[in-house]
Design a protein around this motif. Structure first.
Motif, mmCIF file in Angstrom:
data_model
loop_
_atom_site.group_PDB
_atom_site.id
_atom_site.type_symbol
_atom_site.label_atom_id
_atom_site.label_comp_id
_atom_site.label_asym_id
_atom_site.label_seq_id
_atom_site.Cartn_x
_atom_site.Cartn_y
_atom_site.Cartn_z
ATOM 1 N N THR A 139 22.255 -23.839 -46.890
ATOM 2 C CA THR A 139 22.833 -23.249 -45.675
ATOM 3 C C THR A 139 24.124 -22.517 -46.013
ATOM 4 O O THR A 139 24.793 -22.828 -47.006
ATOM 5 N N TYR A 140 24.455 -21.530 -45.177
ATOM 6 C CA TYR A 140 25.705 -20.786 -45.313
ATOM 7 C C TYR A 140 26.417 -20.829 -43.973
ATOM 8 O O TYR A 140 25.876 -20.374 -42.966
ATOM 9 N N ASP A 141 27.600 -21.402 -43.959
ATOM 10 C CA ASP A 141 28.333 -21.626 -42.702
ATOM 11 C C ASP A 141 27.450 -22.353 -41.689
ATOM 12 O O ASP A 141 27.458 -22.051 -40.490
ATOM 13 N N GLY A 142 26.665 -23.307 -42.188
ATOM 14 C CA GLY A 142 25.858 -24.157 -41.323
ATOM 15 C C GLY A 142 24.503 -23.623 -40.947
ATOM 16 O O GLY A 142 23.722 -24.321 -40.299
ATOM 17 N N LYS A 143 24.173 -22.357 -41.343
ATOM 18 C CA LYS A 143 22.879 -21.786 -40.968
ATOM 19 C C LYS A 143 21.971 -21.691 -42.193
ATOM 20 O O LYS A 143 22.394 -21.233 -43.257
ATOM 21 N N PRO A 144 20.708 -22.114 -42.064
ATOM 22 C CA PRO A 144 19.771 -22.064 -43.190
ATOM 23 C C PRO A 144 19.574 -20.638 -43.711
ATOM 24 O O PRO A 144 19.631 -19.664 -42.945
ATOM 25 N N LEU A 145 19.315 -20.523 -45.014
ATOM 26 C CA LEU A 145 19.114 -19.228 -45.661
ATOM 27 C C LEU A 145 17.645 -19.023 -46.000
ATOM 28 O O LEU A 145 16.945 -19.950 -46.408
ATOM 29 N N TYR A 146 17.204 -17.753 -45.843
ATOM 30 C CA TYR A 146 15.799 -17.410 -46.077
ATOM 31 C C TYR A 146 15.697 -16.112 -46.884
ATOM 32 O O TYR A 146 16.574 -15.252 -46.843
ATOM 33 N N PHE A 147 14.559 -15.958 -47.571
ATOM 34 C CA PHE A 147 14.158 -14.679 -48.147
ATOM 35 C C PHE A 147 13.241 -13.983 -47.137
ATOM 36 O O PHE A 147 12.824 -14.584 -46.146
#
Length: 207
Positions: free
Chosen positions: A108-116
């Motif tokens: 996560t980045y700043d609490g939000k999940p990361l995706y491609f």
């Protein structure tokens, strides 16, 4: 014998320690300059652009991209227990969540999940930027003016050229059109005078 075994075990532990530290602290994201977008967050493993989903709530620990959504938006994952770190320029807080559907550990980045995004084929692609999905901008793209000034291109600081209005008459002289009109007026007056003179002389000749 026991002393030798203890020394051997300590040596093995020291040799394994760097691998343990590397596994525990994994640099998974970094910044990459992408033309037209500035510096975006990418995965260090493949340099592909990363995205967040507007429907995900920061800090909730939950990904709302499930089922068929994951086929188009694969999550950025790491081994369980690893701590994600970022490269230079990555200022946001990195963390992880454990997905309830797959059990994978998603970054996560700043609490939000990361995706491609599945339709990004090469580093620098940003096809995933559209409704409800956004890339993470670490630094804005420089303006064209600033880029030209930095590169030393001629005219990069030039001011707009103002059009010069045509000269106007100040009343101190006669314009060319005025002179032509005056000349034509004189010719007309002279012609009229000649005609009148001829008419006056005609009766006198008859006598």
């Amino acid at each position: 014998m026991r002393r030798n075994l203890a020394i051997f075990a300590a040596a093995i532990a020291l040799l394994a320690l760097p691998g343990i530290v590397t596994a525990a602290n994994a640099q998974v994201v970094a910044g990459r300059a992408i033309p037209g977008h500035g510096t975006l967050l990418v995965a260090t493993s493949n340099q592909m652009t990363l995205y967040t989903f507007d429907n995900d709530v920061a800090g909730s620990g939950v990904s709302n991209c499930t089922g068929g959504c994951l086929a188009n938006w694969p999550p950025l994952t790491i081994a369980g227990g690893d701590t994600p770190t970022g490269g230079t320029g990555v200022t946001g807080a990195l963390g992880t969540i454990v997905r309830s559907d797959t059990g994978a550990t998603q970054v996560t980045y700043d609490g939000k999940p990361l995706y491609f995004f599945i339709n990004d084929a090469a580093p620098g692609d940003t096809n995933g930027i559209y409704t409800n999905w956004r890339a993470i901008t670490l630094a804005a793209a420089p303006s064209p003016t600033a880029t030209a000034a930095a590169s030393g291109e001629p005219g990069s600081t030039a001011q707009p050229v103002k059009a010069t209005p045509p000269p106007t008459s100040t009343g101190g002289g006669t314009s060319l059109d005025g002179a032509v009109l005056a000349f034509l007026a004189v010719l007309v007056v002279a012609a009229v005078a000649i005609v009148l003179s001829i008419r006056r002389l005609a009766p006198a000749r008859r006598r």
